[in-house]
Design a protein around this motif. Sequence first.
Motif, PDB file in Angstrom:
ATOM      1  N   GLY A   1     -11.749  -1.303 -11.133  1.00  0.00           N
ATOM      2  CA  GLY A   1     -10.917  -0.442 -10.307  1.00  0.00           C
ATOM      3  C   GLY A   1     -11.768   0.457  -9.433  1.00  0.00           C
ATOM      4  O   GLY A   1     -12.878   0.861  -9.807  1.00  0.00           O
TER       5      GLY A   1
ATOM      6  N   ASN B   1       1.622   2.510   1.267  1.00  0.00           N
ATOM      7  CA  ASN B   1       0.581   2.437   0.238  1.00  0.00           C
ATOM      8  C   ASN B   1       1.071   2.935  -1.114  1.00  0.00           C
ATOM      9  O   ASN B   1       0.269   3.324  -1.963  1.00  0.00           O
ATOM     10  CB  ASN B   1      -0.644   3.254   0.677  1.00  0.00           C
ATOM     11  CG  ASN B   1      -1.358   2.643   1.853  1.00  0.00           C
ATOM     12  OD1 ASN B   1      -2.205   1.768   1.708  1.00  0.00           O
ATOM     13  ND2 ASN B   1      -1.017   3.107   3.050  1.00  0.00           N
TER      14      ASN B   1
ATOM     15  N   SER C   1      -0.526   1.715  -4.374  1.00  0.00           N
ATOM     16  CA  SER C   1      -1.936   2.040  -4.600  1.00  0.00           C
ATOM     17  C   SER C   1      -2.183   3.519  -4.835  1.00  0.00           C
ATOM     18  O   SER C   1      -3.326   3.916  -5.073  1.00  0.00           O
ATOM     19  CB  SER C   1      -2.780   1.578  -3.390  1.00  0.00           C
ATOM     20  OG  SER C   1      -2.648   0.197  -3.169  1.00  0.00           O
TER      21      SER C   1
ATOM     22  N   LEU D   1      -6.284   7.158  -3.787  1.00  0.00           N
ATOM     23  CA  LEU D   1      -5.765   5.810  -3.991  1.00  0.00           C
ATOM     24  C   LEU D   1      -6.604   5.093  -5.037  1.00  0.00           C
ATOM     25  O   LEU D   1      -7.742   5.476  -5.314  1.00  0.00           O
ATOM     26  CB  LEU D   1      -5.809   5.015  -2.678  1.00  0.00           C
ATOM     27  CG  LEU D   1      -5.146   5.654  -1.452  1.00  0.00           C
ATOM     28  CD1 LEU D   1      -5.656   5.019  -0.183  1.00  0.00           C
ATOM     29  CD2 LEU D   1      -3.642   5.504  -1.537  1.00  0.00           C
ATOM     30  N   THR D   2      -6.048   4.033  -5.611  1.00  0.00           N
ATOM     31  CA  THR D   2      -6.791   3.180  -6.543  1.00  0.00           C
ATOM     32  C   THR D   2      -6.603   1.731  -6.130  1.00  0.00           C
ATOM     33  O   THR D   2      -5.467   1.260  -5.984  1.00  0.00           O
ATOM     34  CB  THR D   2      -6.293   3.369  -7.990  1.00  0.00           C
ATOM     35  OG1 THR D   2      -6.477   4.731  -8.377  1.00  0.00           O
ATOM     36  CG2 THR D   2      -7.078   2.476  -8.936  1.00  0.00           C
ATOM     37  N   TYR D   3      -7.725   1.016  -5.927  1.00  0.00           N
ATOM     38  CA  TYR D   3      -7.693  -0.399  -5.569  1.00  0.00           C
ATOM     39  C   TYR D   3      -8.361  -1.217  -6.668  1.00  0.00           C
ATOM     40  O   TYR D   3      -9.241  -0.728  -7.385  1.00  0.00           O
ATOM     41  CB  TYR D   3      -8.422  -0.650  -4.247  1.00  0.00           C
ATOM     42  CG  TYR D   3      -7.760  -0.032  -3.042  1.00  0.00           C
ATOM     43  CD1 TYR D   3      -6.443  -0.340  -2.719  1.00  0.00           C
ATOM     44  CD2 TYR D   3      -8.439   0.860  -2.227  1.00  0.00           C
ATOM     45  CE1 TYR D   3      -5.818   0.217  -1.613  1.00  0.00           C
ATOM     46  CE2 TYR D   3      -7.827   1.426  -1.108  1.00  0.00           C
ATOM     47  CZ  TYR D   3      -6.525   1.100  -0.820  1.00  0.00           C
ATOM     48  OH  TYR D   3      -5.909   1.665   0.274  1.00  0.00           O
TER      49      TYR D   3
ATOM     50  N   GLU E   1      -9.918  -4.474  -0.834  1.00  0.00           N
ATOM     51  CA  GLU E   1      -8.553  -4.034  -0.558  1.00  0.00           C
ATOM     52  C   GLU E   1      -8.516  -2.803   0.341  1.00  0.00           C
ATOM     53  O   GLU E   1      -7.495  -2.502   0.971  1.00  0.00           O
ATOM     54  CB  GLU E   1      -7.823  -3.736  -1.874  1.00  0.00           C
ATOM     55  CG  GLU E   1      -7.578  -4.981  -2.721  1.00  0.00           C
ATOM     56  CD  GLU E   1      -6.887  -4.648  -4.033  1.00  0.00           C
ATOM     57  OE1 GLU E   1      -6.467  -3.484  -4.203  1.00  0.00           O
ATOM     58  OE2 GLU E   1      -6.781  -5.536  -4.891  1.00  0.00           O
ATOM     59  N   ALA E   2      -9.629  -2.076   0.430  1.00  0.00           N
ATOM     60  CA  ALA E   2      -9.677  -0.893   1.293  1.00  0.00           C
ATOM     61  C   ALA E   2      -9.535  -1.249   2.765  1.00  0.00           C
ATOM     62  O   ALA E   2      -9.262  -0.370   3.594  1.00  0.00           O
ATOM     63  CB  ALA E   2     -10.985  -0.130   1.055  1.00  0.00           C
TER      64      ALA E   2
ATOM     65  N   GLN F   1      -7.174  -2.588   4.221  1.00  0.00           N
ATOM     66  CA  GLN F   1      -5.826  -2.332   4.711  1.00  0.00           C
ATOM     67  C   GLN F   1      -5.680  -0.941   5.314  1.00  0.00           C
ATOM     68  O   GLN F   1      -4.727  -0.650   6.035  1.00  0.00           O
ATOM     69  CB  GLN F   1      -4.806  -2.524   3.593  1.00  0.00           C
ATOM     70  CG  GLN F   1      -4.962  -1.577   2.415  1.00  0.00           C
ATOM     71  CD  GLN F   1      -4.078  -1.947   1.243  1.00  0.00           C
ATOM     72  OE1 GLN F   1      -2.895  -1.629   1.239  1.00  0.00           O
ATOM     73  NE2 GLN F   1      -4.649  -2.644   0.263  1.00  0.00           N
TER      74      GLN F   1
ATOM     75  N   ALA G   1     -16.263   2.022   0.196  1.00  0.00           N
ATOM     76  CA  ALA G   1     -14.946   1.869   0.819  1.00  0.00           C
ATOM     77  C   ALA G   1     -15.022   2.180   2.304  1.00  0.00           C
ATOM     78  O   ALA G   1     -14.410   1.495   3.136  1.00  0.00           O
ATOM     79  CB  ALA G   1     -13.941   2.790   0.136  1.00  0.00           C
TER      80      ALA G   1
END
Length: 325
Positions: free
Chosen positions: A236, A255, A258, A276-278, A283-284, A286, A302
């Motif tokens: 994560g 979002n 996330s 946020l958590t990806y 995924e960052a 986006q 990120a």
Amino acid sequence: MKADRLLSILLLLQTRGRVPAHELADRLEVSVRTIYRDVEALSASGVPVYAERGRHGGIELLAGFRTDVTGLTADESRALFILAAQGAHAALGLDVALGSALRKVMAALPAPYRPAAEVTSRRILVDATRWKGGPQPAVDLDVLQDAVFADRRLRLRYRHSGAKEPSTYTVDPYGLVSKAGVWYLVADRRARPRLFRADRVHSAALLPDPVKRRPGVELADAWEELRRQVEERPGGLDVTVRVRRSRLDMFLRLNASSLAELPDDEGENEWVTVRLTYGVVREARQLLQFADALEVVSPPEARAEVIAAAASVTELYQRVSGPSS
């Protein structure tokens, strides 16, 4: 208290029929000898209860005996009426039944407890949906419920996140779980626990085969195992960004899945900090759609990912547009 224990024994026998003494002892956390003394006390007070010893014995009420005594305390009655606000009953088609059941409980409550129970239903509201989560898609739980209660296997057509086409699975269901307003089917596939979001089930069909669950495993056990897998999943990535207030509402809506937490901001500053958590750093990318109203504060990887995504878009635009004259 002994009075509470006697009432618990009475209600258990009324609900279950014959119950072994050792099972009552385990449920009520007392010795078997205490259970037999309690049975004698119930019998002496006029309750037609008797015990049969032996391999198939147990404690049982005389056939046809019923009692309307609820034995609810004030706190227990208030707790019951909070159930009416949880919302899960509507998805299961049980909202009308819940209302009817609570009316019957209200009628059975001792008169001094009724006002407190009624006030609780008006003063306590439980909303299990997440903030800014957007409208949830309609979910048809009928077939899933049928399989769960009939102990039958299921054939699912299920679309995974990011997949274009659904896949087909034959599963052995344990039950349904509602978490934060989202329904999940907990089931075994090839004797391994799996989690299926109900709103991604394209179709479900009951099979004639009986369910094949792992011995000794209940819904709560399977759910706990799957919950740990999700919450303790490695890899994560926590990302902190600053978003222009003018775009904050749109950013939170897009979002929502996330968000690590809702931004705690009551001021009038132009920029608002959001965490946020990806699952993975890629995924960052986006975040690029808010490039004109967003700054990636941390972590550096990120920020580098968003810059790389911007460079790729610029390169693609230049390649499509051709050299400028």
